[in-house]
Write a protein that holds these residues in place. Structure first.
Motif, short mmCIF file in Angstrom:
data_model
loop_
_atom_site.label_atom_id
_atom_site.label_comp_id
_atom_site.label_asym_id
_atom_site.label_seq_id
_atom_site.Cartn_x
_atom_site.Cartn_y
_atom_site.Cartn_z
N ASP A 17 0.73 -1.13 0.01
CA ASP A 17 -0.25 0.00 -0.04
C ASP A 17 0.78 1.27 0.16
N PRO A 18 1.06 1.82 -1.17
CA PRO A 18 2.13 3.20 -1.16
C PRO A 18 1.56 4.19 -0.37
N ALA A 19 0.26 4.19 0.07
CA ALA A 19 -0.18 5.31 1.04
C ALA A 19 0.23 4.88 2.51
N GLU A 20 0.73 3.97 2.73
CA GLU A 20 1.13 3.60 4.22
C GLU A 20 2.49 3.50 4.17
N PRO A 21 3.04 3.71 5.52
CA PRO A 21 4.51 3.45 5.95
C PRO A 21 4.91 1.99 5.40
N ALA A 22 6.04 1.93 4.77
CA ALA A 22 6.68 0.42 4.38
C ALA A 22 6.46 -0.31 5.58
N GLY A 23 6.71 -0.16 6.89
CA GLY A 23 6.83 -1.14 7.93
C GLY A 23 7.98 -1.97 8.01
N ILE A 24 7.79 -3.23 8.50
CA ILE A 24 8.89 -3.89 8.50
C ILE A 24 8.36 -5.46 8.35
N TYR A 128 14.60 -9.60 -2.21
CA TYR A 128 15.38 -8.61 -2.07
C TYR A 128 15.80 -7.71 -3.03
N ASP A 129 16.42 -6.51 -2.87
CA ASP A 129 17.16 -5.77 -3.75
C ASP A 129 18.59 -6.22 -3.83
N GLY A 130 19.20 -5.48 -4.82
CA GLY A 130 20.58 -5.86 -5.51
C GLY A 130 21.52 -5.83 -4.33
N ALA A 131 21.46 -4.81 -3.46
CA ALA A 131 22.52 -4.90 -2.37
C ALA A 131 22.26 -5.92 -1.58
N SER A 132 21.23 -6.37 -1.05
CA SER A 132 20.92 -7.20 0.10
C SER A 132 21.25 -8.57 -1.02
N PHE A 133 21.14 -8.72 -2.08
CA PHE A 133 21.67 -10.10 -2.55
C PHE A 133 23.04 -9.97 -2.58
N GLU A 134 24.09 -8.93 -2.55
CA GLU A 134 25.20 -9.06 -2.66
C GLU A 134 25.58 -9.21 -1.23
N VAL A 135 25.02 -8.87 -0.14
CA VAL A 135 25.30 -9.59 1.27
C VAL A 135 25.03 -10.98 1.19
N PRO A 185 10.55 -0.42 -1.26
CA PRO A 185 11.52 -1.16 -0.46
C PRO A 185 10.98 -1.25 0.83
N VAL A 186 11.15 -2.49 1.68
CA VAL A 186 10.91 -2.71 3.03
C VAL A 186 12.04 -3.54 3.98
N PRO A 187 12.22 -3.17 5.01
CA PRO A 187 13.22 -3.63 5.73
C PRO A 187 12.78 -5.19 5.99
N ILE A 188 13.72 -6.20 5.86
CA ILE A 188 13.29 -7.49 6.41
C ILE A 188 14.20 -8.06 7.40
N HIS A 189 13.57 -8.59 8.58
CA HIS A 189 14.36 -8.95 9.89
C HIS A 189 13.75 -10.40 9.86
N GLU A 190 14.56 -11.06 10.51
CA GLU A 190 14.02 -12.61 10.84
C GLU A 190 12.91 -12.54 11.83
N ARG A 191 13.08 -11.83 12.93
CA ARG A 191 12.17 -11.70 14.03
C ARG A 191 12.21 -10.25 14.51
N GLY A 200 13.67 -5.88 1.23
CA GLY A 200 12.81 -6.47 0.31
C GLY A 200 12.29 -5.57 -0.52
N LEU A 201 11.53 -6.22 -1.53
CA LEU A 201 10.69 -5.56 -2.37
C LEU A 201 9.29 -5.89 -2.61
N ASN A 202 8.38 -5.09 -2.00
CA ASN A 202 7.01 -5.44 -2.14
C ASN A 202 6.25 -4.74 -3.49
N LEU A 203 5.50 -5.42 -4.09
CA LEU A 203 4.88 -4.95 -5.59
C LEU A 203 3.41 -3.99 -5.20
N VAL A 204 3.59 -3.00 -5.65
CA VAL A 204 2.31 -2.11 -5.73
C VAL A 204 1.49 -2.44 -7.08
#
Length: 267
Positions: A17-24, A128-135, A185-191, A200-204
């Motif tokens: 939802d592009p109208a809301e904060p990306a969250g985690i 993920y985005d490219g930088a995350s895949f590099e990690v 783009p959205v941060p991805i944490h394990e827990r 990560g990348l969530n589609l609109v």
């Protein structure tokens, strides 16, 4: 390729939802995630009758025949010993890469979160985005990563059913109908108590997007799809999501699947 005579299903799909904060997003505890989504009824075309028409370098995904000798995908040692070598050869053959590294494998089970296992991911996303895949790649390859990452590389996921996929199949979007500008783009944490450096990348949702699925996938089939590439002339990333197929039988077996993330290097 024509889709006019093909059957389809219309299902509610979760989009950013592009109208809301990306969250985690919490990969190991979905219920704790604060990523915001909105549900949109989406047409998913049954691509089984035209499965041979899809190609990695045209649509971003392809369904291929692929036998595996793995007997138990929950056996980490067997997956490491047997499956990774099989995938290296599969992705090399599919892409023409000179080197392939399998850097992550994961089994998913319907209602798996109750048992501490990964459940199907029910939102339109591209990992993920490219930088995350590099990690991920640097963690897997160590010191030799720098040399290989200097050239062209492509992230290819390989998804298959551990048993016949009778319900909750995976849907994929034609990458030509999406673009990086359609992702949040959205941060991805394990827990919540286990942060990670991944984005990560969530589609609109956009009405021009085109979605497909291959019902009743068998264990000797694999779905390959590209999530990143340093060559911008090829289509990526491929958004994907588990869906509830209304044509599944009431007594269909719960979904059990395994996915692998690989990186293909072209020298």
């Amino acid at each position: 390729m024509t889709t006019q005579a093909l059957s389809s299903v219309t299902v509610p799909l979760q989009y950013a939802d592009p109208a809301e904060p990306a969250g985690i997003f919490y990969a190991g505890q979905h219920a704790a995630s604060t990523a915001r989504f909105r549900s949109v009824d989406t047409t998913i075309t049954n691509a089984r009758p035209i499965s041979e028409d899809f190609h990695l370098d045209v649509h971003g995904f392809a369904l291929v025949e692929h036998q595996t000798k793995v007997q138990d995908f929950t056996d980490v040692e067997e997956v490491e010993r047997v499956y990774k070598a099989e995938l290296e050869e599969l992705v090399k053959a599919a892409t023409g890469a000179v080197k392939v590294v399998v850097f992550h494998t994961m089994a998913r089970f319907e209602d798996g979160e109750k048992r501490g296992e990964r459940p199907p991911a029910r939102a339109a996303h591209a990992d993920y985005d490219g930088a995350s895949f590099e990690v991920w790649i640097r963690r897997a390859m160590g010191a030799e990563a720098d040399e290989w990452l200097a050239g062209r590389w492509s992230e290819i996921n390989v998804w298959r059913g551990i048993r016949p996929v009778e319900r909750v199949p995976l849907a994929v979007a034609d990458a030509r109908t999406t673009g990086l500008d359609q992702y949040v783009p959205v941060p991805i944490h394990e827990r919540p108590d286990q942060p990670t450096p991944f984005i990560g990348l969530n589609l609109v949702h956009h009405p021009n997007q085109r979605w497909y699925y291959f019902p009743d996938m068998q264990p000797d089939e694999a779905l390959l799809f590209r999530l990143w590439d340093t060559d911008s002339s090829v289509p990526f990333p491929v958004a994907h999501s588990a869906i509830d197929d209304p044509t599944s039988r009431p007594d269909a077996a719960p979904r059990a699947s395994v996915e692998a993330r690989t990186v293909a290097f072209f020298g």
